[in-house]
Design a protein around this motif. Structure first.
Motif, PDB file in Angstrom:
ATOM      1  N   ILE A 231       0.832  -1.209   0.000  1.00 50.39           N
ATOM      2  CA  ILE A 231       0.000   0.000   0.000  1.00 50.39           C
ATOM      3  C   ILE A 231       0.860   1.250   0.000  1.00 50.39           C
ATOM      4  O   ILE A 231       0.547   2.251  -0.667  1.00 50.39           O
ATOM      5  CB  ILE A 231      -0.947  -0.014   1.216  1.00 50.39           C
ATOM      6  CG1 ILE A 231      -1.979  -1.141   1.074  1.00 50.39           C
ATOM      7  CG2 ILE A 231      -1.634   1.334   1.399  1.00 50.39           C
ATOM      8  CD1 ILE A 231      -2.748  -1.432   2.354  1.00 50.39           C
ATOM      9  N   CYS A 232       1.953   1.200   0.740  1.00 45.03           N
ATOM     10  CA  CYS A 232       2.790   2.393   0.931  1.00 45.03           C
ATOM     11  C   CYS A 232       3.848   2.565  -0.162  1.00 45.03           C
ATOM     12  O   CYS A 232       4.775   3.365  -0.006  1.00 45.03           O
ATOM     13  CB  CYS A 232       3.464   2.345   2.297  1.00 45.03           C
ATOM     14  SG  CYS A 232       2.315   2.499   3.681  1.00 45.03           S
ATOM     15  N   LEU A 272       7.791  -1.436  11.084  1.00 46.30           N
ATOM     16  CA  LEU A 272       8.359  -1.332   9.747  1.00 46.30           C
ATOM     17  C   LEU A 272       9.298  -0.126   9.620  1.00 46.30           C
ATOM     18  O   LEU A 272      10.325  -0.196   8.933  1.00 46.30           O
ATOM     19  CB  LEU A 272       7.232  -1.239   8.716  1.00 46.30           C
ATOM     20  CG  LEU A 272       6.400  -2.515   8.530  1.00 46.30           C
ATOM     21  CD1 LEU A 272       5.166  -2.233   7.682  1.00 46.30           C
ATOM     22  CD2 LEU A 272       7.236  -3.631   7.917  1.00 46.30           C
ATOM     23  N   LYS A 273       8.962   0.956  10.300  1.00 45.34           N
ATOM     24  CA  LYS A 273       9.868   2.123  10.276  1.00 45.34           C
ATOM     25  C   LYS A 273      11.147   1.822  11.045  1.00 45.34           C
ATOM     26  O   LYS A 273      12.258   2.136  10.584  1.00 45.34           O
ATOM     27  CB  LYS A 273       9.180   3.350  10.868  1.00 45.34           C
ATOM     28  CG  LYS A 273      10.001   4.634  10.713  1.00 45.34           C
ATOM     29  CD  LYS A 273       9.265   5.849  11.238  1.00 45.34           C
ATOM     30  CE  LYS A 273      10.003   7.128  10.857  1.00 45.34           C
ATOM     31  NZ  LYS A 273      11.417   7.133  11.264  1.00 45.34           N
ATOM     32  N   ASP A 279       9.199   4.467   5.707  1.00 45.75           N
ATOM     33  CA  ASP A 279       9.646   5.713   6.335  1.00 45.75           C
ATOM     34  C   ASP A 279       8.462   6.653   6.413  1.00 45.75           C
ATOM     35  O   ASP A 279       7.461   6.489   5.709  1.00 45.75           O
ATOM     36  CB  ASP A 279      10.781   6.342   5.543  1.00 45.75           C
ATOM     37  CG  ASP A 279      11.627   7.285   6.390  1.00 45.75           C
ATOM     38  OD1 ASP A 279      11.314   7.446   7.597  1.00 45.75           O
ATOM     39  OD2 ASP A 279      12.589   7.846   5.867  1.00 45.75           O
ATOM     40  N   GLY A 280       8.572   7.644   7.286  1.00 49.74           N
ATOM     41  CA  GLY A 280       7.519   8.637   7.438  1.00 49.74           C
ATOM     42  C   GLY A 280       8.072  10.028   7.245  1.00 49.74           C
ATOM     43  O   GLY A 280       9.244  10.292   7.551  1.00 49.74           O
ATOM     44  N   ARG A 281       7.236  10.894   6.701  1.00 47.01           N
ATOM     45  CA  ARG A 281       7.649  12.288   6.553  1.00 47.01           C
ATOM     46  C   ARG A 281       6.432  13.184   6.710  1.00 47.01           C
ATOM     47  O   ARG A 281       5.297  12.761   6.458  1.00 47.01           O
ATOM     48  CB  ARG A 281       8.328  12.528   5.202  1.00 47.01           C
ATOM     49  CG  ARG A 281       7.401  12.472   4.000  1.00 47.01           C
ATOM     50  CD  ARG A 281       8.147  12.898   2.725  1.00 47.01           C
ATOM     51  NE  ARG A 281       7.256  13.046   1.593  1.00 47.01           N
ATOM     52  CZ  ARG A 281       6.950  12.079   0.744  1.00 47.01           C
ATOM     53  NH1 ARG A 281       7.461  10.860   0.914  1.00 47.01           N
ATOM     54  NH2 ARG A 281       6.140  12.315  -0.282  1.00 47.01           N
ATOM     55  N   VAL A 292      10.270   2.002   1.737  1.00 51.17           N
ATOM     56  CA  VAL A 292      11.664   2.267   1.370  1.00 51.17           C
ATOM     57  C   VAL A 292      12.045   1.314   0.244  1.00 51.17           C
ATOM     58  O   VAL A 292      11.973   0.081   0.404  1.00 51.17           O
ATOM     59  CB  VAL A 292      12.604   2.097   2.568  1.00 51.17           C
ATOM     60  CG1 VAL A 292      14.058   2.273   2.128  1.00 51.17           C
ATOM     61  CG2 VAL A 292      12.249   3.095   3.666  1.00 51.17           C
ATOM     62  N   ILE A 293      12.426   1.841  -0.875  1.00 54.77           N
ATOM     63  CA  ILE A 293      12.795   1.033  -2.050  1.00 54.77           C
ATOM     64  C   ILE A 293      14.303   0.788  -2.051  1.00 54.77           C
ATOM     65  O   ILE A 293      15.082   1.729  -1.924  1.00 54.77           O
ATOM     66  CB  ILE A 293      12.371   1.733  -3.365  1.00 54.77           C
ATOM     67  CG1 ILE A 293      10.877   2.047  -3.341  1.00 54.77           C
ATOM     68  CG2 ILE A 293      12.723   0.836  -4.555  1.00 54.77           C
ATOM     69  CD1 ILE A 293       9.995   0.844  -3.177  1.00 54.77           C
TER      70      ILE A 293
END
Length: 293
Positions: A231-232, A272-273, A279-281, A292-293
């Motif tokens: 999803i992210c 997961l982070k 990651d979050g921003r 994160v790719i």
């Protein structure tokens, strides 16, 4: 429902939405492992005690979710029994408004203040090993909730609380409640290493081999994590992540399901982070999550 099932000479469980353990101590004295989901459960437990001429002396709570402590207050009033709960679970047991408040992230609105999330408070004391009845062992089972524990009895029966869900429950609801994903996975790996005469999960069948069910629960955790990562792949706010999960698993959102699943999904995102997978921003005053790719 509320049938008394004997496991060994002195170990039983009461079949209920969350299994209630019952262990005979000395003479006619017994202890309970959890107490059911409300005062009606407490009444039914009391009827079983009376029918067998047993005296309840102590309740050992595994954790403070309402379906495990709901009968505490009634049984304590009826019998004067002591109640013990481990660590932070003791605070939640004494002050059960903490559970719906924690799940919602603020003061819970009326539809969240019901017996499935808000038990009656009881006079619990914090449990340490020295307070256990002779021959009992407390087993740390963190992950599902803060300081959840299980108990090994003198007959080598292990009551496992909520550290596992049945296959049927996972297949139906898909996302089981988890507070700490890393802790939950560690607990399941430790449970796989346990040996016992038999295992009694609160929400699954009694078994002599717990490994297959533990592996099924572990696999489901990794499946949900992969769904969130998928999803992210595009940045989304939390509510969009939650909406997408409900859609993918064809779940029906209610107020109760919203707080239970949303709390769990936040725990997944935190895990997961922390492990570098998402990651979050902050963007336009909104927290966005991105794989994160």
């Amino acid at each position: 429902m509320y049938e008394l099932v004997q496991i060994t000479d002195s170990n039983y469980y009461i079949q209920s939405p969350a299994k209630i353990g019952l262990v005979r101590l000395q003479g006619n004295d017994v202890c309970l492992i959890d107490s059911g989901n409300d005062k009606d459960a407490g009444r039914k437990v009391q009827q079983i005690l009376d029918a067998n001429g047993w005296r309840l002396t102590v309740i050992y709570n595994t954790h403070s979710n309402a379906d495990h402590i709901g009968g505490n207050a009634y049984l304590q009033r009826q019998t004067g029994c002591r109640i013990f709960a481990p660590g932070v679970e003791c605070d939640f047991t004494r002050h059960p408004i903490l559970e719906p408040s924690f799940l919602y992230g603020g003061y819970p609105f009326r539809e969240l203040r019901h017996k499935f999330l808000l038990a009656q408070g009881s006079d619990a004391q914090e449990l340490i090993s020295a307070q256990l009845s002779a021959g009992f062992e407390m087993i740390a089972l963190p992950g599902h909730f803060f300081d959840m524990v299980g108990y090994r009895t003198p007959d080598d029966v292990v009551y496992l609380a909520d550290c596992l869900s049945s296959r049927e429950t996972l297949d139906k609801y898909q996302i089981g409640f988890i507070y700490d994903v890393a802790g939950y996975l560690d607990t399941l790996e430790q449970v796989k290493k346990l040996s016992a005469r038999c295992f009694v999960p609160a929400h699954a069948e009694v078994t002599e081999d717990i490994v297959p069910l533990a592996d099924y629960n572990i696999a489901k955790v990794h499946e949900v994590a992969e769904q969130i990562e998928g999803i992210c792949r595009e940045p989304h706010c939390f509510e969009r992540v939650l909406q997408s999960l409900f859609a993918q698993y064809e779940l029906t959102m209610t107020f109760e399901q919203y707080v239970l699943v949303s709390s769990t999904v936040r725990s997944y995102l935190a895990w997961l982070k922390d492990t570098g997978r998402v990651d979050g921003r902050i963007e336009n005053n909104m927290l966005l999550w991105e794989t994160v790719i």
